[in-house]
Scaffold this active site. Structure first.
Site, short mmCIF file in Angstrom:
data_model
loop_
_atom_site.label_atom_id
_atom_site.label_comp_id
_atom_site.label_asym_id
_atom_site.label_seq_id
_atom_site.Cartn_x
_atom_site.Cartn_y
_atom_site.Cartn_z
N HIS A 170 0.31 -11.92 1.15
CA HIS A 170 -0.72 -11.08 0.52
C HIS A 170 -1.33 -11.74 -0.71
CE1 HIS A 170 -1.70 -6.52 -0.12
NE2 HIS A 170 -2.78 -7.28 -0.19
N TYR B 161 0.84 -1.18 0.00
CA TYR B 161 0.00 0.00 0.00
C TYR B 161 0.88 1.25 0.00
CZ TYR B 161 -3.52 -3.38 1.65
OH TYR B 161 -4.33 -4.46 1.79
N SER C 77 -13.00 -5.16 2.81
CA SER C 77 -14.01 -4.49 1.98
C SER C 77 -15.42 -4.95 2.33
CB SER C 77 -13.73 -4.70 0.48
OG SER C 77 -12.52 -4.08 0.11
#
Length: 330
Positions: free
Chosen positions: A125, A56, A205
């Site tokens: 990830h 990120y 999310s």
């Protein structure tokens, strides 16, 4: 804020964590001061799990989290991730990298940027298709033995991959997108597998990248570099179809006297005590709205209505553009 246990290795976290990605990456301009106020307010409201990644930014999100946890490290559960390849100079290559030497080097960078001597929950990830997951988790297990990492997780992995990784070192959490607009884990054996193996589940999310709040009716007000400008579910035609579902959610939320986002979050939390949601926001207002969803009780009738309104497969469009979809395991 209630706490929930992730896995069987003793990690307890708030049932809502804070997804930090959007504070510096992917969703428009950053506002460090408001983001810092939001993170500190999260602590006041009982949130203790912060989720970040070296990807990120890249790198800048971990540096931001370092500012958040300064002086209160022992109060916070820090989760970060490795495996989306980033070069030392901060270039995103678009590849996955699960090689042991890359894992070992990457954790040192993350520890340095986070300003800490350990990462509480360290995820792979994305799975590297060219490296056996056993090799990757062998290296990750070494980090646990060395005290640099406390718990291990994996993100966006298929059920067989989860089993293989867990056989090398017990997984504490599997992180995958999960919401009323993304229910894949219910049908692809991921949720069943983590429950069989005693692994916690972290849903990212949970508001469908803002779709499920009802706040996004078109792309006009999104920043030029907002990820949703290229996300298939927000494209012309797809968005209109998805808003038809959102409108039905809005009606149910209004009848309960809550926001549509709170309804969507409460649904995720109602799916099991082994599930933790990590909504992301960079505004105090939305954080407080999200946290209040933990007090929302959904009846059996509510849950049945939500299943009718937003069953698996009701959302139009892939979760990511084609290139990013190709990085998902399985």
């Amino acid at each position: 804020m209630r706490q929930r246990k992730l896995g069987s290795q003793g990690l307890a976290v708030s049932e809502q964590g804070l997804g930090c990605m959007g504070m510096t990456f992917a969703y428009g301009p950053a506002d460090d001061q408001e983001a810092l106020r939001t993170a500190h307010r999260a602590f006041e409201l009982g949130v203790n799990l912060l989720d970040t990644s070296d990807f990120y930014g890249p790198h800048t999100n971990e540096e931001f989290v370092a500012k958040v946890i300064a002086g209160r490290r022992d109060e916070v559960v820090v989760a970060s991730k490795v495996g989306n390849e980033v070069t030392p100079d901060g270039t995103i290559t678009g590849k996955q990298n699960g090689r042991p030497e890359y894992i070992r080097a990457s954790v040192e960078g993350s520890l340095r940027r986070l300003g800490t001597d350990r990462i509480d929950l360290y995820y792979l990830h994305r799975v590297d298709p060219d490296v056996p997951v056993e090799e990757t988790f062998g290296a990750l297990a070494e980090l646990v033995a060395a005290g640099k990492v406390r718990h291990l997780g994996i993100s966006e992995a298929a059920a067989p991959t989860i089993r293989r990784a867990h056989a090398v070192h017990p997984l504490t959490a599997v992180q995958t997108e999960y919401s009323l607009s993304t229910r894949d884990v219910e049908v692809n054996d991921v949720l069943a597998t983590v429950r069989e193996l005693g692994i916690g589940f972290v849903g990212y999310s949970p508001l469908g990248r803002g779709l499920l709040t009802g706040a996004i009716r078109n792309l006009d007000n999104l920043a030029a570099h907002d990820f949703r400008r290229v996300a298939p579910r927000f494209q012309e035609g797809n968005l209109d179809a998805n808003l038809h579902v959102v409108e039905q959610l809005e009606a149910l939320a209004a009848a309960k006297g809550i926001t549509t986002g709170q309804l969507a979050l409460a649904w995720v939390l109602a799916q099991g005590d082994d599930i933790v949601a990590i909504p992301g926001t960079k505004r105090v207002k939305y954080l407080e709205e999200n946290v209040a969803a933990s007090a929302v009780a959904l009846s059996a009738d509510d849950l049945a209505a939500l299943d009718r309104i937003a069953p698996h497969g009701s959302t139009v469009g892939d979760r990511y553009p084609a290139g990013a979809m190709a990085t998902l395991d399985g």
